[in-house]
Design a protein around this motif. Structure first.
Motif, PDB file in Angstrom:
ATOM      1  N   ARG A 106       0.833  -1.204   0.000  1.00 41.66           N
ATOM      2  CA  ARG A 106       0.000   0.000   0.000  1.00 41.66           C
ATOM      3  C   ARG A 106       0.867   1.254   0.000  1.00 41.66           C
ATOM      4  O   ARG A 106       0.558   2.233  -0.673  1.00 41.66           O
ATOM      5  CB  ARG A 106      -0.943   0.006   1.207  1.00 41.66           C
ATOM      6  N   THR A 107       1.954   1.211   0.746  1.00 44.70           N
ATOM      7  CA  THR A 107       2.862   2.355   0.812  1.00 44.70           C
ATOM      8  C   THR A 107       3.526   2.584  -0.546  1.00 44.70           C
ATOM      9  O   THR A 107       3.621   3.720  -1.016  1.00 44.70           O
ATOM     10  CB  THR A 107       3.920   2.143   1.915  1.00 44.70           C
ATOM     11  N   LEU A 108       3.969   1.502  -1.175  1.00 43.93           N
ATOM     12  CA  LEU A 108       4.593   1.616  -2.500  1.00 43.93           C
ATOM     13  C   LEU A 108       3.659   2.285  -3.498  1.00 43.93           C
ATOM     14  O   LEU A 108       4.091   3.065  -4.350  1.00 43.93           O
ATOM     15  CB  LEU A 108       4.935   0.223  -3.031  1.00 43.93           C
ATOM     16  N   PRO A 113      10.477   4.058  -5.013  1.00 42.44           N
ATOM     17  CA  PRO A 113      11.299   4.608  -3.932  1.00 42.44           C
ATOM     18  C   PRO A 113      12.494   3.722  -3.608  1.00 42.44           C
ATOM     19  O   PRO A 113      12.565   2.569  -4.012  1.00 42.44           O
ATOM     20  CB  PRO A 113      10.322   4.626  -2.751  1.00 42.44           C
ATOM     21  N   ARG A 114      13.433   4.301  -2.858  1.00 38.25           N
ATOM     22  CA  ARG A 114      14.543   3.525  -2.301  1.00 38.25           C
ATOM     23  C   ARG A 114      14.034   2.802  -1.061  1.00 38.25           C
ATOM     24  O   ARG A 114      13.030   3.191  -0.473  1.00 38.25           O
ATOM     25  CB  ARG A 114      15.692   4.454  -1.892  1.00 38.25           C
ATOM     26  N   MET A 115      14.754   1.766  -0.646  1.00 37.47           N
ATOM     27  CA  MET A 115      14.347   1.052   0.561  1.00 37.47           C
ATOM     28  C   MET A 115      14.399   1.970   1.774  1.00 37.47           C
ATOM     29  O   MET A 115      13.561   1.864   2.670  1.00 37.47           O
ATOM     30  CB  MET A 115      15.210  -0.185   0.764  1.00 37.47           C
ATOM     31  N   ALA A 116      15.371   2.882   1.801  1.00 42.62           N
ATOM     32  CA  ALA A 116      15.469   3.826   2.923  1.00 42.62           C
ATOM     33  C   ALA A 116      14.223   4.714   2.986  1.00 42.62           C
ATOM     34  O   ALA A 116      13.742   5.041   4.076  1.00 42.62           O
ATOM     35  CB  ALA A 116      16.725   4.673   2.787  1.00 42.62           C
ATOM     36  N   ARG A 123       9.066   6.008   5.711  1.00 43.14           N
ATOM     37  CA  ARG A 123       7.611   6.161   5.616  1.00 43.14           C
ATOM     38  C   ARG A 123       6.889   5.165   6.522  1.00 43.14           C
ATOM     39  O   ARG A 123       5.885   5.485   7.125  1.00 43.14           O
ATOM     40  CB  ARG A 123       7.175   5.985   4.165  1.00 43.14           C
ATOM     41  N   LEU A 124       7.410   3.931   6.594  1.00 37.68           N
ATOM     42  CA  LEU A 124       6.787   2.899   7.420  1.00 37.68           C
ATOM     43  C   LEU A 124       7.196   2.995   8.894  1.00 37.68           C
ATOM     44  O   LEU A 124       6.652   2.286   9.733  1.00 37.68           O
ATOM     45  CB  LEU A 124       7.158   1.509   6.886  1.00 37.68           C
ATOM     46  N   GLU A 125       8.165   3.863   9.161  1.00 36.37           N
ATOM     47  CA  GLU A 125       8.686   4.054  10.516  1.00 36.37           C
ATOM     48  C   GLU A 125       9.233   2.748  11.094  1.00 36.37           C
ATOM     49  O   GLU A 125       8.913   2.342  12.214  1.00 36.37           O
ATOM     50  CB  GLU A 125       7.616   4.663  11.430  1.00 36.37           C
ATOM     51  N   VAL A 126      10.067   2.080  10.294  1.00 39.88           N
ATOM     52  CA  VAL A 126      10.746   0.857  10.720  1.00 39.88           C
ATOM     53  C   VAL A 126      12.215   0.969  10.334  1.00 39.88           C
ATOM     54  O   VAL A 126      12.609   1.845   9.570  1.00 39.88           O
ATOM     55  CB  VAL A 126      10.130  -0.417  10.070  1.00 39.88           C
ATOM     56  N   ALA A 134      14.142  -4.253   8.338  1.00 37.42           N
ATOM     57  CA  ALA A 134      12.777  -4.781   8.295  1.00 37.42           C
ATOM     58  C   ALA A 134      12.207  -4.678   6.878  1.00 37.42           C
ATOM     59  O   ALA A 134      11.514  -5.581   6.412  1.00 37.42           O
ATOM     60  CB  ALA A 134      11.889  -4.049   9.291  1.00 37.42           C
ATOM     61  N   VAL A 135      12.517  -3.579   6.195  1.00 30.25           N
ATOM     62  CA  VAL A 135      12.041  -3.409   4.819  1.00 30.25           C
ATOM     63  C   VAL A 135      12.706  -4.426   3.910  1.00 30.25           C
ATOM     64  O   VAL A 135      12.062  -5.009   3.032  1.00 30.25           O
ATOM     65  CB  VAL A 135      12.289  -1.962   4.317  1.00 30.25           C
ATOM     66  N   THR A 136      13.982  -4.675   4.122  1.00 29.26           N
ATOM     67  CA  THR A 136      14.695  -5.670   3.306  1.00 29.26           C
ATOM     68  C   THR A 136      14.011  -7.025   3.402  1.00 29.26           C
ATOM     69  O   THR A 136      13.775  -7.689   2.388  1.00 29.26           O
ATOM     70  CB  THR A 136      16.169  -5.778   3.759  1.00 29.26           C
ATOM     71  N   THR A 137      13.655  -7.430   4.604  1.00 23.54           N
ATOM     72  CA  THR A 137      12.987  -8.716   4.814  1.00 23.54           C
ATOM     73  C   THR A 137      11.631  -8.743   4.103  1.00 23.54           C
ATOM     74  O   THR A 137      11.287  -9.732   3.446  1.00 23.54           O
ATOM     75  CB  THR A 137      12.807  -8.985   6.320  1.00 23.54           C
ATOM     76  N   LEU A 138      10.870  -7.665   4.218  1.00 19.73           N
ATOM     77  CA  LEU A 138       9.562  -7.597   3.554  1.00 19.73           C
ATOM     78  C   LEU A 138       9.709  -7.635   2.037  1.00 19.73           C
ATOM     79  O   LEU A 138       8.983  -8.352   1.343  1.00 19.73           O
ATOM     80  CB  LEU A 138       8.814  -6.333   3.979  1.00 19.73           C
TER      81      LEU A 138
END
Length: 157
Positions: A45-47, A54-57, A62-65, A69-73
């Motif tokens: 949804r964020t994407l 976007p970049r992973m950073a 945006r997800l406040e993590v 954690a984003v890499t795993t997702l």
């Protein structure tokens, strides 16, 4: 004997409602057999809100993590064909994340699942109650204290 704590009761009710919403949304997601976790659905949804990948950073912020954690997702979503990593055209060392066609289709299903979950949760409420609930939730989300007659203007909490 201690006096009742109305704020404590409200806090408990909010927590119970949050857990119920999560359970119902998870059940609706599982029924659609998308193979997407609630956290992955949030990333999808964020994407969808970005005009360009976007970049992973950026996603982590945006997800406040944390970025890990984003890499795993992203790893899980990429393995299922919902997203792909693409090099940034201006800087090949930078990796951006974009939705695939399968990811966009999954988003449509996710939105339908969320609507179905919301309908289930809100079913006991009439139209007027839903309107009042919407106003109350907006107030809580905005975090403003309403001004009372003759008081100073509203202020953020």
């Amino acid at each position: 004997m201690t006096a009742p704590d109305p704020d404590g009761l409200l806090a408990e009710q909010l927590l119970r409602l949050t857990r119920r919403v999560h359970r119902i949304q998870k059940r609706h997601l599982e029924r659609r057999e998308l193979g997407v976790t609630p956290a992955q659905s949030r990333l999808l949804r964020t994407l969808a809100h970005y005009g360009s990948p976007p970049r992973m950073a950026d996603l982590a912020e945006r997800l406040e993590v944390v970025p890990r954690a984003v890499t795993t997702l992203v790893d899980g979503l990429e393995a299922n064909g919902k997203v792909r990593r693409v090099p940034d055209p201006a800087n090949r060392r930078v990796i951006r994340i974009e939705l695939t066609d399968d990811g966009r289709a999954a988003l449509r299903e996710l939105r339908a699942a969320r609507r179905a979950a919301a309908e289930e949760i809100l079913a006991p409420l009439g139209d007027q109650q839903r309107a009042v609930l919407g106003e109350l939730l907006d107030t809580l989300i905005d975090g403003t204290v309403p001004s009372r007659c003759g008081d100073a203007p509203a202020r953020p909490v």
